[in-house]
Structures are given as C-alpha cells and as structure tokens.
Design an enzyme around this catalytic site. Structure first.
Site, mmCIF file in Angstrom:
data_model
loop_
_atom_site.group_PDB
_atom_site.id
_atom_site.type_symbol
_atom_site.label_atom_id
_atom_site.label_comp_id
_atom_site.label_asym_id
_atom_site.label_seq_id
_atom_site.Cartn_x
_atom_site.Cartn_y
_atom_site.Cartn_z
ATOM 1 C CB CYS A 1 -0.890 -0.185 1.310
ATOM 2 S SG CYS A 1 -1.996 1.053 1.442
ATOM 3 C CG ASP B 1 -6.525 -1.108 -5.811
ATOM 4 O OD1 ASP B 1 -6.400 -0.431 -5.106
ATOM 5 O OD2 ASP B 1 -5.461 -1.891 -5.581
ATOM 6 C CG HIS C 1 -5.523 -1.122 -1.795
ATOM 7 N ND1 HIS C 1 -4.749 -1.174 -2.645
ATOM 8 C CD2 HIS C 1 -5.560 -1.221 -0.508
ATOM 9 C CE1 HIS C 1 -4.374 -0.443 -2.412
ATOM 10 N NE2 HIS C 1 -4.374 -0.264 -1.404
#
Length: 228
Positions: A121, A170, A197
């Site tokens: 991330c 995502d 994600h």
C-alpha cells in the site's frame, strides 16, 4: 528466531524505532519491510517474522514516527481515516522526509549482507521511491503501491531490480494506470492478480489467499535471485 525493537538514527539525527526479526541461523541477507497506513502493527510484524523464517534479517521501520509515535491501527473505517491523515502528514514533510528513515533501515540491515525491500500500500509507493533514491538496495518488491502508477511517480528511474504486484479489482489503482506503468518500465517485473487492494493482508476483508501465496512465492524467488 527472535524479535526486538531497535532505534535507527537517520541522517538528520532523528531516531526511529524499527521492529527487527532475526532468523535462526546466519542471515542470507536482509529485507526491509515497509508498513501500510496502519503502522507497524501485528500484520507487518508477522510479515517481518515470515521473512526471518525464510532466513533473512527483517527490519520494519516505523515510518509514521516523525509525525506520531507508536502508531498501531486496525482496519476499520476510523482506522483507515486516521491512517490516511498520518500518511498525508508524512508526505507533507520537507524532502527527504521519511526516505532518510528508510535509508537508515537499509544501512542497519546491511550488516546481514545484501538488502532487499518490500512494502505494501503506502509502503509500496515508498518502495518505488526508494528504488530510485535510497542507496544500498539489491532488490525492491512493491505490493499495490497507491500512487506509484500516477504520471509523477511513473517518471522515476529505479536503480535496482523491481518486482510489482497489483490487483485487478483494486479500486485505488486503475488497470489502465498499471498498463501505463508497465509500458513505461519494461524492465520492471509486473504481475496482476484477480484480487482487490490489500490482498496480502489476512486481517482484511480483501485478503485473497491464492493471490497472496503466489505473490509471496514470486517475491521470495526474486529476493533469492538478487539478495541471497
């Protein structure tokens, strides 16, 4: 195997805590693990422990430390909001900001041999920046680095081999932007998984075990090739 917290000293003299996981025998190299927007929480410590179990010295610096100490968040909406605010505060620091803390982690880790870096991330975005700007890296692995596929970040030139993992579901990172990233960086090994994600984190609803397993296998092979 054992774990501890150490104090890293950045170039500007600021001290940053880092979670360190040590392998059972002589390390075959080191992996710096960069947190998401949730701090060096139980998941990131588990990731570091996993790399130690594979024979690496693993170092996870607290990359929020310059703006708030001791951050350890979960994955609720409130945690997400708090993490985004902390990320924004770190991103607003004067250059080089948190990159000098990552540099300190790499210098510390280098006692174990060659150093790789992996991040998730926000940590993935920092890995991408580190691949260009941090000295002493032998390999960089980015998991769904938010922002890394934007034009400003795509313009970077990595100085170390890079492996990148993305999820096709995502909603933070569009597939067209991933394609643009791939086109701009043919030397980067890019993999896209049928996942969302955060697919690597088994504490999140977006966890995808097959994608996480395959991405880890590829990451370990990449580190074996370039780190040891």
């Amino acid at each position: 195997m054992g774990s501890s917290t150490v104090q890293l000293t950045a170039a500007d003299g600021v001290q940053i805590p880092a979670y360190v996981a040590e392998p059972a025998g002589t390390p075959k190299g080191a992996i710096v693990v960069l947190q998401e927007i949730f701090g060096v929480n139980s998941h990131i410590r588990a990731v570091a422990d996993g790399y130690a179990a594979q024979g690496y010295l693993a170092v996870a610096p607290a990359t929020f430390h310059r703006v708030r100490q001791g951050v350890e968040l979960g994955y609720t909406e409130a945690d997400m909001k708090a993490g985004m605010e902390l990320k924004a505060a770190v991103e607003a620091l004067p250059t080089p900001g948190v990159l000098q803390d990552i540099q300190a982690a790499v210098l510390y880790a280098a006692k174990a041999g060659k150093v790789g870096i992996v991040g998730y991330c926000w940590g993935g975005l920092l890995v991408w920046r580190a691949a260009e700007l941090v000295q002493g890296l032998s390999a960089a692995v980015m998991y769904y680095g938010g922002g890394a596929t934007g034009p400003e970040e795509i313009a970077r030139t990595p100085r170390t081999p890079v492996l990148a993992h993305f999820g096709e579901k995502d909603h933070y990172i569009s597939l067209p932007s991933v394609e643009a990233f791939k086109a701009a960086h043919p030397d980067v090994e890019v993999h896209v998984y049928p996942a969302d994600h955060g697919f690597n984190c088994d504490q999140r609803g977006s966890y995808d075990a097959p994608a996480a397993r395959q991405a880890l296998e590829r990451s370990l092979a990449f580190f074996a090739q370039h780190v040891g």
